[in-house]
Design an enzyme around this catalytic site. Structure first.
Site, PDB file in Angstrom:
ATOM      1  N   TYR A   1       0.828  -1.171   0.018  1.00 32.25           N
ATOM      2  CA  TYR A   1      -0.010  -0.009   0.118  1.00 32.25           C
ATOM      3  C   TYR A   1       0.821   1.108   0.057  1.00 32.25           C
ATOM      4  O   TYR A   1       2.177   1.257   0.010  1.00 32.25           O
ATOM      5  CB  TYR A   1      -0.926  -0.004   1.241  1.00 32.25           C
ATOM      6  CG  TYR A   1      -0.434   0.360   2.620  1.00 32.25           C
ATOM      7  CD1 TYR A   1       0.555  -0.359   3.078  1.00 32.25           C
ATOM      8  CD2 TYR A   1      -0.749   1.436   3.227  1.00 32.25           C
ATOM      9  CE1 TYR A   1       1.087  -0.250   4.399  1.00 32.25           C
ATOM     10  CE2 TYR A   1      -0.246   1.847   4.268  1.00 32.25           C
ATOM     11  CZ  TYR A   1       0.463   0.875   5.100  1.00 32.25           C
ATOM     12  OH  TYR A   1       1.239   1.332   6.403  1.00 32.25           O
TER      13      TYR A   1
ATOM     14  N   ARG B   1       8.165   4.379  -4.409  1.00 30.97           N
ATOM     15  CA  ARG B   1       8.334   3.295  -3.371  1.00 30.97           C
ATOM     16  C   ARG B   1       7.302   2.284  -3.868  1.00 30.97           C
ATOM     17  O   ARG B   1       7.501   1.221  -3.479  1.00 30.97           O
ATOM     18  CB  ARG B   1       7.943   4.027  -2.086  1.00 30.97           C
ATOM     19  CG  ARG B   1       8.312   2.932  -1.157  1.00 30.97           C
ATOM     20  CD  ARG B   1       8.121   3.213   0.507  1.00 30.97           C
ATOM     21  NE  ARG B   1       6.841   3.890   0.717  1.00 30.97           N
ATOM     22  CZ  ARG B   1       6.679   4.837   1.772  1.00 30.97           C
ATOM     23  NH1 ARG B   1       7.450   4.962   2.709  1.00 30.97           N
ATOM     24  NH2 ARG B   1       5.582   5.389   1.830  1.00 30.97           N
TER      25      ARG B   1
ATOM     26  N   ARG C   1      -7.913 -21.076  -2.652  1.00 26.51           N
ATOM     27  CA  ARG C   1      -6.884 -20.433  -1.674  1.00 26.51           C
ATOM     28  C   ARG C   1      -5.751 -21.473  -1.994  1.00 26.51           C
ATOM     29  O   ARG C   1      -5.706 -22.739  -1.915  1.00 26.51           O
ATOM     30  CB  ARG C   1      -7.444 -20.743  -0.123  1.00 26.51           C
ATOM     31  CG  ARG C   1      -6.386 -20.246   0.776  1.00 26.51           C
ATOM     32  CD  ARG C   1      -7.018 -20.328   1.983  1.00 26.51           C
ATOM     33  NE  ARG C   1      -5.896 -19.950   3.372  1.00 26.51           N
ATOM     34  CZ  ARG C   1      -4.910 -20.361   3.593  1.00 26.51           C
ATOM     35  NH1 ARG C   1      -4.377 -21.337   2.845  1.00 26.51           N
ATOM     36  NH2 ARG C   1      -4.219 -19.814   4.653  1.00 26.51           N
TER      37      ARG C   1
ATOM     38  N   LYS D   1       6.443  -1.921   1.810  1.00 24.69           N
ATOM     39  CA  LYS D   1       5.185  -1.545   2.499  1.00 24.69           C
ATOM     40  C   LYS D   1       4.172  -2.382   2.351  1.00 24.69           C
ATOM     41  O   LYS D   1       3.094  -2.112   1.558  1.00 24.69           O
ATOM     42  CB  LYS D   1       5.161  -0.013   2.006  1.00 24.69           C
ATOM     43  CG  LYS D   1       4.123   0.576   2.860  1.00 24.69           C
ATOM     44  CD  LYS D   1       4.167   2.045   2.657  1.00 24.69           C
ATOM     45  CE  LYS D   1       3.085   3.098   3.132  1.00 24.69           C
ATOM     46  NZ  LYS D   1       3.060   3.230   4.758  1.00 24.69           N
TER      47      LYS D   1
ATOM     48  N   GLU E   1      12.064   1.728  14.424  1.00 22.90           N
ATOM     49  CA  GLU E   1      11.111   2.853  13.823  1.00 22.90           C
ATOM     50  C   GLU E   1      10.013   2.950  14.882  1.00 22.90           C
ATOM     51  O   GLU E   1      10.029   2.299  15.690  1.00 22.90           O
ATOM     52  CB  GLU E   1      10.954   2.717  12.368  1.00 22.90           C
ATOM     53  CG  GLU E   1      10.340   1.409  12.085  1.00 22.90           C
ATOM     54  CD  GLU E   1      10.226   1.054  10.487  1.00 22.90           C
ATOM     55  OE1 GLU E   1       9.954   1.900   9.809  1.00 22.90           O
ATOM     56  OE2 GLU E   1       9.921   0.017  10.074  1.00 22.90           O
TER      57      GLU E   1
ATOM     58  N   LEU F   1      11.166   0.879   6.706  1.00 25.19           N
ATOM     59  CA  LEU F   1      10.714   1.383   5.952  1.00 25.19           C
ATOM     60  C   LEU F   1      11.319   2.524   5.392  1.00 25.19           C
ATOM     61  O   LEU F   1      11.701   3.477   6.280  1.00 25.19           O
ATOM     62  CB  LEU F   1       8.930   1.603   5.867  1.00 25.19           C
ATOM     63  CG  LEU F   1       8.389   2.349   4.820  1.00 25.19           C
ATOM     64  CD1 LEU F   1       8.090   0.723   3.962  1.00 25.19           C
ATOM     65  CD2 LEU F   1       6.910   2.782   5.217  1.00 25.19           C
TER      66      LEU F   1
HETATM   67  N1  PMP Z   1       8.008   3.346   8.960  1.00 21.85           N
HETATM   68  C1  PMP Z   1       6.619   2.548   8.945  1.00 21.85           C
HETATM   69  C2  PMP Z   1       6.756   1.359   9.624  1.00 21.85           C
HETATM   70  C3  PMP Z   1       5.696   3.339   8.406  1.00 21.85           C
HETATM   71  O1  PMP Z   1       4.242   2.333   8.558  1.00 21.85           O
HETATM   72  C4  PMP Z   1       5.810   4.485   7.972  1.00 21.85           C
HETATM   73  C5  PMP Z   1       4.347   5.085   7.271  1.00 21.85           C
HETATM   74  N2  PMP Z   1       3.567   4.326   6.455  1.00 21.85           N
HETATM   75  C6  PMP Z   1       6.815   5.095   7.935  1.00 21.85           C
HETATM   76  C7  PMP Z   1       7.967   4.750   8.425  1.00 21.85           C
HETATM   77  C8  PMP Z   1       7.029   6.387   7.267  1.00 21.85           C
HETATM   78  O2  PMP Z   1       6.800   6.417   5.784  1.00 21.85           O
HETATM   79  P1  PMP Z   1       6.351   7.779   5.060  1.00 21.85           P
HETATM   80  O3  PMP Z   1       7.154   8.994   5.374  1.00 21.85           O
HETATM   81  O4  PMP Z   1       6.707   7.359   3.653  1.00 21.85           O
HETATM   82  O5  PMP Z   1       4.985   7.813   5.215  1.00 21.85           O
END
Ligand code: PMP
Length: 287
Positions: free
Chosen positions: A33, A52, A101, A151, A183, A207
């Site tokens: 997503y 991305r 499935r 993502k 993070e 991410l």
């Molecule tokens: N880390 C994670 C685990 C996230 O879910 C997100 C937001 N989706 C981010 C970092 C930040 O990414 P972005 O700046 O692209 O929203």
């Protein structure tokens, strides 16, 4: 007003939008997503999110559902049809809905991917009152899988983390692996010592935030010092400031970590300035 969403080529009222029960996104979290913010009816850093998305799809051997030009047109049409001023556009792509499935990936020639986009209105998104007081966070173990750079729609642990934070009476949780912060549940994390911004380098552990990339560019342009290295919760607790970044929260100051107050307990000057610069730059470049 009924929200209009996009599903596989059609714009439909949300009550009429359907996805198969055999969709692999639903059965196996086999999907990715993106979230793009909208400010003043315009898309923030759309090119970054498109790039991305392409990377996430490639890493999972999924074909792009539509071209970047079509994606832009769909985003703009959703803004128009929903009179969206401030908010977010969520885009979900899954490996589609084969008849049965099965763990094995279906043949993309016979099972096209599923593409869904929807809007979420957040009037005054950039003037969030929380940004003025800062957020409180707790630390929790990072028990997610090893490809956090993709993502994916597997958001169960981040949801659990948000619930742990809620239960602890704070706003969010920072994830810790092997003693170092990876993070936040849905954001990239930073601490500030003196004038130096410290953040974990990119790898498969986190991410690759689109906001992170833009904020680090802003920091460099403003002659701020940035050090990309992992940091511990102990170091964070003793930092002058902390903050996190994400597409929907922009630059968000953090004022408390595991009960320890940072600095004055108010959003620090570095985070405050970066938030202003980031929002200014992004509004200027919005499309
Ligand atoms: N880390 C994670 C685990 C996230 O879910 C997100 C937001 N989706 C981010 C970092 C930040 O990414 P972005 O700046 O692209 O929203």
């Amino acid at each position: 007003m009924t929200r209009i969403v996009y599903v596989n080529g059609d714009y439909l009222p949300e009550t009429e939008a359907k996805v198969s029960i055999f969709d692999r996104g639903f059965l196996m979290a086999d999907g990715v997503y993106e979230v793009t913010s909208v400010l003043g009816g315009k898309l923030i850093d759309f090119t970054g999110h498109c790039a991305r998305l392409a990377r996430s799809l490639k890493e999972l051997d999924m074909a792009p559902a539509v071209s970047d030009e079509e994606l832009l047109a769909i985003h703009r049409e959703l803004i128009r049809r929903n009179d969206l001023v401030d908010g977010m556009i969520y885009l979900q792509v899954t490996r589609g809905a084969p008849g049965d499935r099965d763990f094995a990936f279906p043949d993309p020639a016979t099972t096209p991917s599923t593409l869904v986009l929807f809007t979420q209105s957040k009037p005054g998104l950039a003037d969030s009152p929380v940004a003025k007081v800062g957020q409180k966070v707790i630390s929790i173990p990072d028990i997610r899988w090893g490809r956090r750079d993709i993502k994916t729609v597997q958001l169960l642990y981040p949801s659990m983390g948000k619930m742990m934070a809620k239960k602890a009476g704070v706003d969010d949780a920072w994830l810790v692996e092997d003693g170092f912060v990876t993070e936040g549940t849905s954001n990239n994390t930073y601490i500030v010592k003196g004038n130096r911004i410290i953040t974990r380098p990119l790898s498969n552990d986190i991410l690759h935030g689109i906001t992170r990339a833009a904020v680090l560019r802003c920091a460099a342009e403003a002659q701020m010092e940035v050090e990309e290295r992992p940091f511990t919760i102990d170091e964070a607790k003793k930092a002058d400031e902390a903050f996190f970044t994400s597409a929907s929260a922009f630059v968000m100051p953090v004022v408390e970590i595991d009960g320890a107050t940072l600095g004055s307990g108010k959003p620090g000057p570095v985070a405050t300035r970066l938030r202003e610069i980031y929002l200014d730059e992004m509004r200027k470049a919005a499309i």
